[in-house]
Design an enzyme around this catalytic site. Structure first.
Site, PDB file in Angstrom:
ATOM      1  N   LYS A 126       0.727   3.613  -2.710  1.00 49.74           N
ATOM      2  CA  LYS A 126      -0.343   4.716  -3.063  1.00 49.74           C
ATOM      3  C   LYS A 126       0.700   5.502  -4.047  1.00 49.74           C
ATOM      4  O   LYS A 126       0.647   6.638  -3.958  1.00 49.74           O
ATOM      5  CB  LYS A 126      -0.985   5.565  -2.490  1.00 49.74           C
ATOM      6  N   ASP A 164       0.624  -1.367   0.172  1.00 51.18           N
ATOM      7  CA  ASP A 164      -0.171   0.137  -0.049  1.00 51.18           C
ATOM      8  C   ASP A 164       0.954   1.007  -0.038  1.00 51.18           C
ATOM      9  O   ASP A 164       0.976   1.872   1.021  1.00 51.18           O
ATOM     10  CB  ASP A 164      -1.061  -0.103   1.268  1.00 51.18           C
TER      11      ASP A 164
HETATM   12  O1  C5P Z   1      -6.444  -0.022  12.531  1.00 53.47           O
HETATM   13  P1  C5P Z   1      -7.005   0.218  11.367  1.00 53.47           P
HETATM   14  O2  C5P Z   1      -8.223  -1.051  11.335  1.00 53.47           O
HETATM   15  O3  C5P Z   1      -8.012   1.454  11.193  1.00 53.47           O
HETATM   16  O4  C5P Z   1      -6.168  -0.105  10.101  1.00 53.47           O
HETATM   17  C1  C5P Z   1      -6.583   0.568   8.846  1.00 53.47           C
HETATM   18  C2  C5P Z   1      -5.553   0.224   7.782  1.00 53.47           C
HETATM   19  O5  C5P Z   1      -6.210   0.859   6.455  1.00 53.47           O
HETATM   20  C3  C5P Z   1      -4.421   1.406   7.944  1.00 53.47           C
HETATM   21  O6  C5P Z   1      -3.477   0.724   7.486  1.00 53.47           O
HETATM   22  C4  C5P Z   1      -4.887   2.759   7.076  1.00 53.47           C
HETATM   23  O7  C5P Z   1      -3.896   3.448   6.866  1.00 53.47           O
HETATM   24  C5  C5P Z   1      -5.590   2.091   5.889  1.00 53.47           C
HETATM   25  N1  C5P Z   1      -6.522   2.925   5.307  1.00 53.47           N
HETATM   26  C6  C5P Z   1      -7.681   3.516   6.054  1.00 53.47           C
HETATM   27  N2  C5P Z   1      -8.450   4.176   5.398  1.00 53.47           N
HETATM   28  C7  C5P Z   1      -8.215   4.420   3.915  1.00 53.47           C
HETATM   29  C8  C5P Z   1      -7.567   3.882   3.413  1.00 53.47           C
HETATM   30  C9  C5P Z   1      -6.248   3.096   4.055  1.00 53.47           C
HETATM   31  O8  C5P Z   1      -7.962   3.148   7.253  1.00 53.47           O
HETATM   32  N3  C5P Z   1      -9.276   5.281   3.334  1.00 53.47           N
END
Ligand code: C5P
Length: 242
Positions: A64, A62
């Site tokens: 981006k 990831d």
């Molecule tokens: O700990 P949590 O479940 O919030 O982690 C979600 C993961 O998904 C993290 O790595 C975060 O950076 C990523 N993410 C997100 N929302 C987005 C894109 C990526 O939470 N829109």
């Protein structure tokens, strides 16, 4: 066939490769894939991704990408050569950049002697951006409209899918059909802490809206027993799939 377990991607948001690897070892066999993101990659480069792929574990890289097509093609080739299963770029980089990402991923997979390249996904609108932020950046339209517009562009450019919030998933599924891959973060089981996520959904809601894969971080990685937390989410996915 994809199982409920295959649909669960765990975000290894650990500062060191060592910490990420320990977590992955606890979760091996319980989840479908592991997400390696910018923090870990900036700290230690491809060490964690290589550790995972060398154990035949699936990786969502990831990072981006968002740059000129030539640079994104080369970066995508290198990412694919790490043997990752999924990677992503910003759709706002435009059609030519997305086409270049796909070409780079194809080339990297060929260099690795793989028949299939990684899934190349587009980030449409960061979920941290609201209507005011978009207007300030000169982007016209409501966030939901912009998300669908950019997802269509990603589809036309030959990408495999998008990363999207659970809220946008049903609209994207309708607009882009069944084959389009939708990966949704912002997932919280009913019993879990919300942390800093705002637009969240339970695993069941996201699956019912049409998500292909769910990204879950802290509800699993911060649990006392990560494997047990993952197993509970997998069974919730199973039930939602009916
Ligand atoms: O700990 P949590 O479940 O919030 O982690 C979600 C993961 O998904 C993290 O790595 C975060 O950076 C990523 N993410 C997100 N929302 C987005 C894109 C990526 O939470 N829109």
């Amino acid at each position: 066939m994809t199982t409920a377990r295959d649909k669960l991607i765990v975000a290894l948001d650990a500062p060191t490769a060592e910490a990420g690897a320990r977590l992955a070892e606890k979760l091996e066999g319980h989840v479908g894939a592991f997400k390696v993101g910018l923090e870990n990659f900036s700290a230690e480069g491809p060490v964690l991704a290589r550790f995972l792929t060398s154990r035949s574990l699936k990786v969502f890289l990831d990072l981006k990408f968002h740059d000129i097509p030539n640079t994104v093609r080369a970066a995508s080739r290198e990412a694919a050569q790490l043997g990752v299963a999924m990677m992503n770029v910003h759709a706002s980089g435009g059609r030519k950049m997305m086409e270049a990402a796909r070409e780079g991923a194809d080339e990297g997979a060929r260099n690795l002697g793989r028949g299939s390249r990684p899934l190349v996904l587009a980030v449409t609108v960061l979920t941290s951006l609201g209507p005011g932020d978009l207007a300030e950046a000169g982007v016209t339209g409501a966030p939901e409209e912009v998300v669908v517009r950019l997802a269509r562009l990603a589809h036309e450019a030959g990408l495999d899918g998008v990363v999207a919030s659970p809220r946008e998933t049903a609209a994207l599924r309708n607009a882009l059909g069944n084959k389009f891959v939708i990966v949704t973060p912002g997932i919280r089981p009913a019993s879990a802490e919300v942390n800093d996520q705002v637009r969240i959904a339970t695993p069941a809601i996201a699956i019912q809206a049409g998500a292909s894969y769910l990204v879950v971080g802290r509800p699993i990685t911060a649990a006392a027993d990560p494997a047990a937390a993952a197993a509970r989410i997998v069974s919730e996915i199973e039930q939602a799939l009916g």
